[in-house]
Design a protein around this motif. Structure first.
Motif, PDB file in Angstrom:
ATOM      1  N   ARG A 112      20.839  35.192   3.408  1.00  0.00           N
ATOM      2  CA  ARG A 112      20.518  36.140   2.331  1.00  0.00           C
ATOM      3  C   ARG A 112      21.644  36.221   1.324  1.00  0.00           C
ATOM      4  O   ARG A 112      21.412  36.516   0.143  1.00  0.00           O
ATOM      5  N   HIS A 113      22.864  35.992   1.798  1.00  0.00           N
ATOM      6  CA  HIS A 113      24.054  36.058   0.931  1.00  0.00           C
ATOM      7  C   HIS A 113      24.808  34.731   1.054  1.00  0.00           C
ATOM      8  O   HIS A 113      25.798  34.637   1.795  1.00  0.00           O
ATOM      9  N   PRO A 114      24.364  33.686   0.361  1.00  0.00           N
ATOM     10  CA  PRO A 114      24.936  32.343   0.551  1.00  0.00           C
ATOM     11  C   PRO A 114      26.439  32.251   0.305  1.00  0.00           C
ATOM     12  O   PRO A 114      27.102  31.361   0.839  1.00  0.00           O
ATOM     13  N   TRP A 115      26.996  33.142  -0.464  1.00  0.00           N
ATOM     14  CA  TRP A 115      28.419  33.143  -0.768  1.00  0.00           C
ATOM     15  C   TRP A 115      29.269  33.571   0.432  1.00  0.00           C
ATOM     16  O   TRP A 115      30.483  33.321   0.467  1.00  0.00           O
ATOM     17  N   LEU A 116      28.643  34.204   1.406  1.00  0.00           N
ATOM     18  CA  LEU A 116      29.397  34.808   2.513  1.00  0.00           C
ATOM     19  C   LEU A 116      30.181  33.776   3.308  1.00  0.00           C
ATOM     20  O   LEU A 116      31.309  34.043   3.742  1.00  0.00           O
ATOM     21  N   VAL A 117      29.605  32.584   3.498  1.00  0.00           N
ATOM     22  CA  VAL A 117      30.285  31.540   4.270  1.00  0.00           C
ATOM     23  C   VAL A 117      31.636  31.193   3.652  1.00  0.00           C
ATOM     24  O   VAL A 117      32.587  30.876   4.372  1.00  0.00           O
ATOM     25  N   ARG A 118      31.739  31.277   2.349  1.00  0.00           N
ATOM     26  CA  ARG A 118      32.983  30.902   1.657  1.00  0.00           C
ATOM     27  C   ARG A 118      34.113  31.900   1.874  1.00  0.00           C
ATOM     28  O   ARG A 118      35.292  31.532   1.779  1.00  0.00           O
ATOM     29  N   VAL A 119      33.777  33.149   2.134  1.00  0.00           N
ATOM     30  CA  VAL A 119      34.828  34.162   2.215  1.00  0.00           C
ATOM     31  C   VAL A 119      35.025  34.739   3.612  1.00  0.00           C
ATOM     32  O   VAL A 119      35.921  35.562   3.817  1.00  0.00           O
ATOM     33  N   MET A 120      34.195  34.317   4.572  1.00  0.00           N
ATOM     34  CA  MET A 120      34.382  34.809   5.942  1.00  0.00           C
ATOM     35  C   MET A 120      35.756  34.402   6.445  1.00  0.00           C
ATOM     36  O   MET A 120      36.170  33.253   6.315  1.00  0.00           O
ATOM     37  N   SER A 121      36.470  35.344   7.020  1.00  0.00           N
ATOM     38  CA  SER A 121      37.831  35.085   7.486  1.00  0.00           C
ATOM     39  C   SER A 121      38.188  36.111   8.541  1.00  0.00           C
ATOM     40  O   SER A 121      37.713  37.254   8.510  1.00  0.00           O
ATOM     41  N   SER A 161      30.301  28.968  14.825  1.00  0.00           N
ATOM     42  CA  SER A 161      29.173  28.048  14.960  1.00  0.00           C
ATOM     43  C   SER A 161      28.065  28.390  13.972  1.00  0.00           C
ATOM     44  O   SER A 161      27.454  27.497  13.369  1.00  0.00           O
ATOM     45  N   VAL A 162      27.805  29.678  13.809  1.00  0.00           N
ATOM     46  CA  VAL A 162      26.775  30.090  12.848  1.00  0.00           C
ATOM     47  C   VAL A 162      27.199  29.704  11.433  1.00  0.00           C
ATOM     48  O   VAL A 162      26.386  29.201  10.641  1.00  0.00           O
ATOM     49  N   MET A 163      28.459  29.918  11.111  1.00  0.00           N
ATOM     50  CA  MET A 163      28.954  29.564   9.778  1.00  0.00           C
ATOM     51  C   MET A 163      28.784  28.076   9.492  1.00  0.00           C
ATOM     52  O   MET A 163      28.328  27.685   8.416  1.00  0.00           O
ATOM     53  N   VAL A 164      29.146  27.228  10.470  1.00  0.00           N
ATOM     54  CA  VAL A 164      29.023  25.782  10.287  1.00  0.00           C
ATOM     55  C   VAL A 164      27.563  25.390  10.115  1.00  0.00           C
ATOM     56  O   VAL A 164      27.210  24.572   9.257  1.00  0.00           O
ATOM     57  N   TYR A 165      26.689  25.976  10.930  1.00  0.00           N
ATOM     58  CA  TYR A 165      25.262  25.657  10.864  1.00  0.00           C
ATOM     59  C   TYR A 165      24.691  26.027   9.494  1.00  0.00           C
ATOM     60  O   TYR A 165      23.981  25.234   8.861  1.00  0.00           O
ATOM     61  N   VAL A 166      25.014  27.239   9.034  1.00  0.00           N
ATOM     62  CA  VAL A 166      24.495  27.696   7.740  1.00  0.00           C
ATOM     63  C   VAL A 166      25.107  26.889   6.594  1.00  0.00           C
ATOM     64  O   VAL A 166      24.417  26.554   5.628  1.00  0.00           O
ATOM     65  N   GLU A 169      23.202  23.794   6.307  1.00  0.00           N
ATOM     66  CA  GLU A 169      21.902  24.067   5.690  1.00  0.00           C
ATOM     67  C   GLU A 169      22.044  24.210   4.172  1.00  0.00           C
ATOM     68  O   GLU A 169      21.225  23.684   3.401  1.00  0.00           O
ATOM     69  N   GLN A 170      23.075  24.915   3.751  1.00  0.00           N
ATOM     70  CA  GLN A 170      23.297  25.122   2.328  1.00  0.00           C
ATOM     71  C   GLN A 170      23.613  23.808   1.622  1.00  0.00           C
ATOM     72  O   GLN A 170      23.136  23.554   0.507  1.00  0.00           O
ATOM     73  N   ALA A 171      24.425  22.959   2.278  1.00  0.00           N
ATOM     74  CA  ALA A 171      24.802  21.684   1.669  1.00  0.00           C
ATOM     75  C   ALA A 171      23.584  20.786   1.495  1.00  0.00           C
ATOM     76  O   ALA A 171      23.423  20.123   0.457  1.00  0.00           O
TER      77      ALA A 171
END
Length: 245
Positions: A112-121, A161-166, A169-171
């Protein structure tokens, strides 16, 4: 020495408003919501202090009184969308089921928030909603007979693992968004090329694998559940066969 370096500041330790004086015109929630709206609509790169200020109707310099750094703004954004986890129920008693449900929720939030993967830390793991989620997970994992540090590692590996999977998917979606063919068609063409290379004889181990028969890719939901289930099973002491079992 040229001077003392300023101490790092945690946004959550900073009072949202002073004890005296008028009530601030905006809340952190207002600011975070505006930033999330921008990121959802136009991507993370569109989020700037100037644009967020314009979105809520204040001056850019005034916004810095609420959010000193852009990194703090990201932290507020991550915390806001982390409130989307449904943690209202009690743990079921089946820690695998509970953690798989949490992983599914995480995937939904990241989609729902595709930008989230970039800033998760991990730097953003001390916000109120992040701590609430972690505490709920630890309640789910009470029956898992492993050290507390291992439970924290499990939580981190599920998130990772969820971050890598998503992200994958985004790529894939981004790659095919402007192409005149479907993602399935591109996958078929790439699969055919791979098979032509494998059968040429230069990759004997891959050839042996394909000779045994490789199941065709199934739907992403089933693949996601299978991957996460295998990860969770690896943390079960009863399933260990190596040293220390």
């Amino acid at each position: 020495m040229a001077g003392r370096t300023a101490e790092p500041e945690v946004i959550w330790a900073r009072p949202e408003r002073a004890g005296r004086g008028p009530k601030p015109a905006y809340s952190r929630a207002d600011i975070a919501a505006a930033a999330v709206r921008i990121a959802d609509a136009d991507g993370l790169d569109a989020v700037s202090m100037r644009r967020v200020a314009a979105e809520i109707g204040c001056g850019t310099m005034s916004l810095y009184n609420y959010v000193p750094r852009k990194e703090d703004l990201y932290e507020l954004m991550v915390d806001l969308v982390s409130a989307e986890y449904d943690l209202s129920g009690e743990p079921s008693g089946d820690w695998r089921a509970d953690m798989l449900d949490l992983a599914r929720q995480a995937r939904g939030i990241m989609r729902r928030h595709p930008w989230l993967v970039r800033v998760m830390s991990t730097a953003y793991s001390i916000s109120p909603n992040a701590l609430r989620c972690l505490d709920w997970c630890l309640a789910c994992l009470e029956s898992l007979d492993v050290p507390a540090s291992t439970k924290l590692e499990l939580f981190g590996m599920v998130n990772g693992s969820v971050m890598v999977y998503v992200a994958n998917e985004q790529a894939v979606a981004e790659r095919t968004r402007s192409a005149p063919w479907s993602a399935e068609r591109e996958q078929a063409v790439r699969g055919a090329y791979m098979m032509s290379q494998v059968t040429a004889g230069d990759y004997p181990h891959l050839a042996a694998l394909f000779a045994e028969g490789v199941a065709p890719p199934d739907d992403p939901e089933a693949a996601f559940d299978r991957i996460l289930t295998r990860l969770l099973d690896s943390f079960d002491p009863k399933g260990r066969t190596g040293p220390g079992s």
